[in-house]
Design an enzyme around this catalytic site. Sequence first.
Site, PDB file in Angstrom:
ATOM      1  N   GLY A 148       0.747  -1.102  -0.192  1.00 61.05           N
ATOM      2  CA  GLY A 148      -0.023  -0.081  -0.072  1.00 61.05           C
ATOM      3  C   GLY A 148       0.980   1.284   0.003  1.00 61.05           C
ATOM      4  O   GLY A 148       1.992   1.162   0.095  1.00 61.05           O
ATOM      5  N   CYS A 149       0.208   2.243  -0.345  1.00 59.34           N
ATOM      6  CA  CYS A 149       1.117   3.700  -0.266  1.00 59.34           C
ATOM      7  C   CYS A 149       1.533   4.079   1.084  1.00 59.34           C
ATOM      8  O   CYS A 149       2.752   4.257   1.074  1.00 59.34           O
ATOM      9  CB  CYS A 149       0.106   4.645  -0.755  1.00 59.34           C
ATOM     10  SG  CYS A 149      -1.554   4.846  -0.044  1.00 59.34           S
ATOM     11  N   TYR A 150       0.717   4.217   2.169  1.00 58.04           N
ATOM     12  CA  TYR A 150       1.228   4.594   3.374  1.00 58.04           C
ATOM     13  C   TYR A 150       2.379   3.599   3.720  1.00 58.04           C
ATOM     14  O   TYR A 150       3.383   3.798   4.245  1.00 58.04           O
ATOM     15  CB  TYR A 150       0.029   4.751   4.440  1.00 58.04           C
ATOM     16  CG  TYR A 150      -0.742   5.971   4.196  1.00 58.04           C
ATOM     17  CD1 TYR A 150      -0.013   7.363   4.489  1.00 58.04           C
ATOM     18  CD2 TYR A 150      -2.400   5.659   4.219  1.00 58.04           C
ATOM     19  CE1 TYR A 150      -0.980   8.271   4.380  1.00 58.04           C
ATOM     20  CE2 TYR A 150      -2.862   6.844   4.316  1.00 58.04           C
ATOM     21  CZ  TYR A 150      -2.363   8.264   4.483  1.00 58.04           C
ATOM     22  OH  TYR A 150      -3.090   9.308   4.470  1.00 58.04           O
TER      23      TYR A 150
END
Length: 346
Positions: A148-150
């Site tokens: 994921g991005c975070y």
Amino acid sequence: MIKVGIVGGTGYTGVELLRILASHPQAEVTVITSRAEAGRQVSELFPNLRGHYDLAFSEPSKEVLLECDVIFFATPHGVAQAMMAELIEGGARVIDLSADFRIRDIATWEKWYGQKHGCPDLVASAVYGLPEVNREKIKSAQLIACPGCYPTSIQLGFLPLLEKGLIDVSSLIANSASGTTGAGKQASVPNLFSEASDSFKAYGAAGHRHLPEIEQGLVDIGGEHANGLSLTFVPHLLPTIRGIHSTLYAKLKGDAGDLQALYEQRYANEPFVDVLPKGDFPQTRTVKSTNMCRISVIEPQERGTVVIMSVIDNLTKGASGQGVQNMNIMFGLDENMGMSSPAILP
């Protein structure tokens, strides 16, 4: 040429994937699926791709997808599970941009994503696609769970300190902020221009579904140094379209030595991690539409707390770009193939 199939290419990660692959010299998108847009030309839905694709969306077909060398899933969470078993049994190599196969504990995934997992038997065999950690496993993987991005920005920020066991892992803090595309393309009141513009707010402070993925990844990185690891993670909404800025905090166990040198040495051979000179701090605009993660590290006033700042583009290094980086590794290509352009400024 690598024949690429994309399942669910109508969202932001889908169009970002199409944008990147349009200039990839060794890859060609041969099929892209969407039940809602079947029959519609890609360039009609995404005018920025006019002249780059003579391709129409089609209904998902296992037989057609299995003709591809690699299949990307750019679908909402929970969708890839329905097709994955048949594709893997058919010998497909798959890169899933959703969260379906990231979290190894099935009960944890079901708790945070609010649904029954449809393909639990494949979770253990999925390789977590963070190249800076799992490059060797990615080379031979059949199923990649793209981070994921975070989680990408936070893991890359803490990684050098965790590997060396230099920080107290019992009270890590991640204060992160993302542009509105992090919420996807579906319309919602909080993401309306008049709601998000000229404002800044926290959300999901009581618990965000990326938390278990981040903690799992940090424990994997830290190994024996990560016993008792606990992260306080507070995401925020930025009034921007793209970009993530994570500010990370940890207590040093003692004299950690030259932190700048530690980060520079760890990432010296990583094509998509840039450690900024001491005293410089990263800006989200410097990574816009690139697969780069820019990092700075500092111990303010030498008081025993280390602060790391990490920025990425949530759609590129936080999703589609990292997916293409994984594809390049899987097929023995240069990792930066198709992704060497710098960020657009201003």
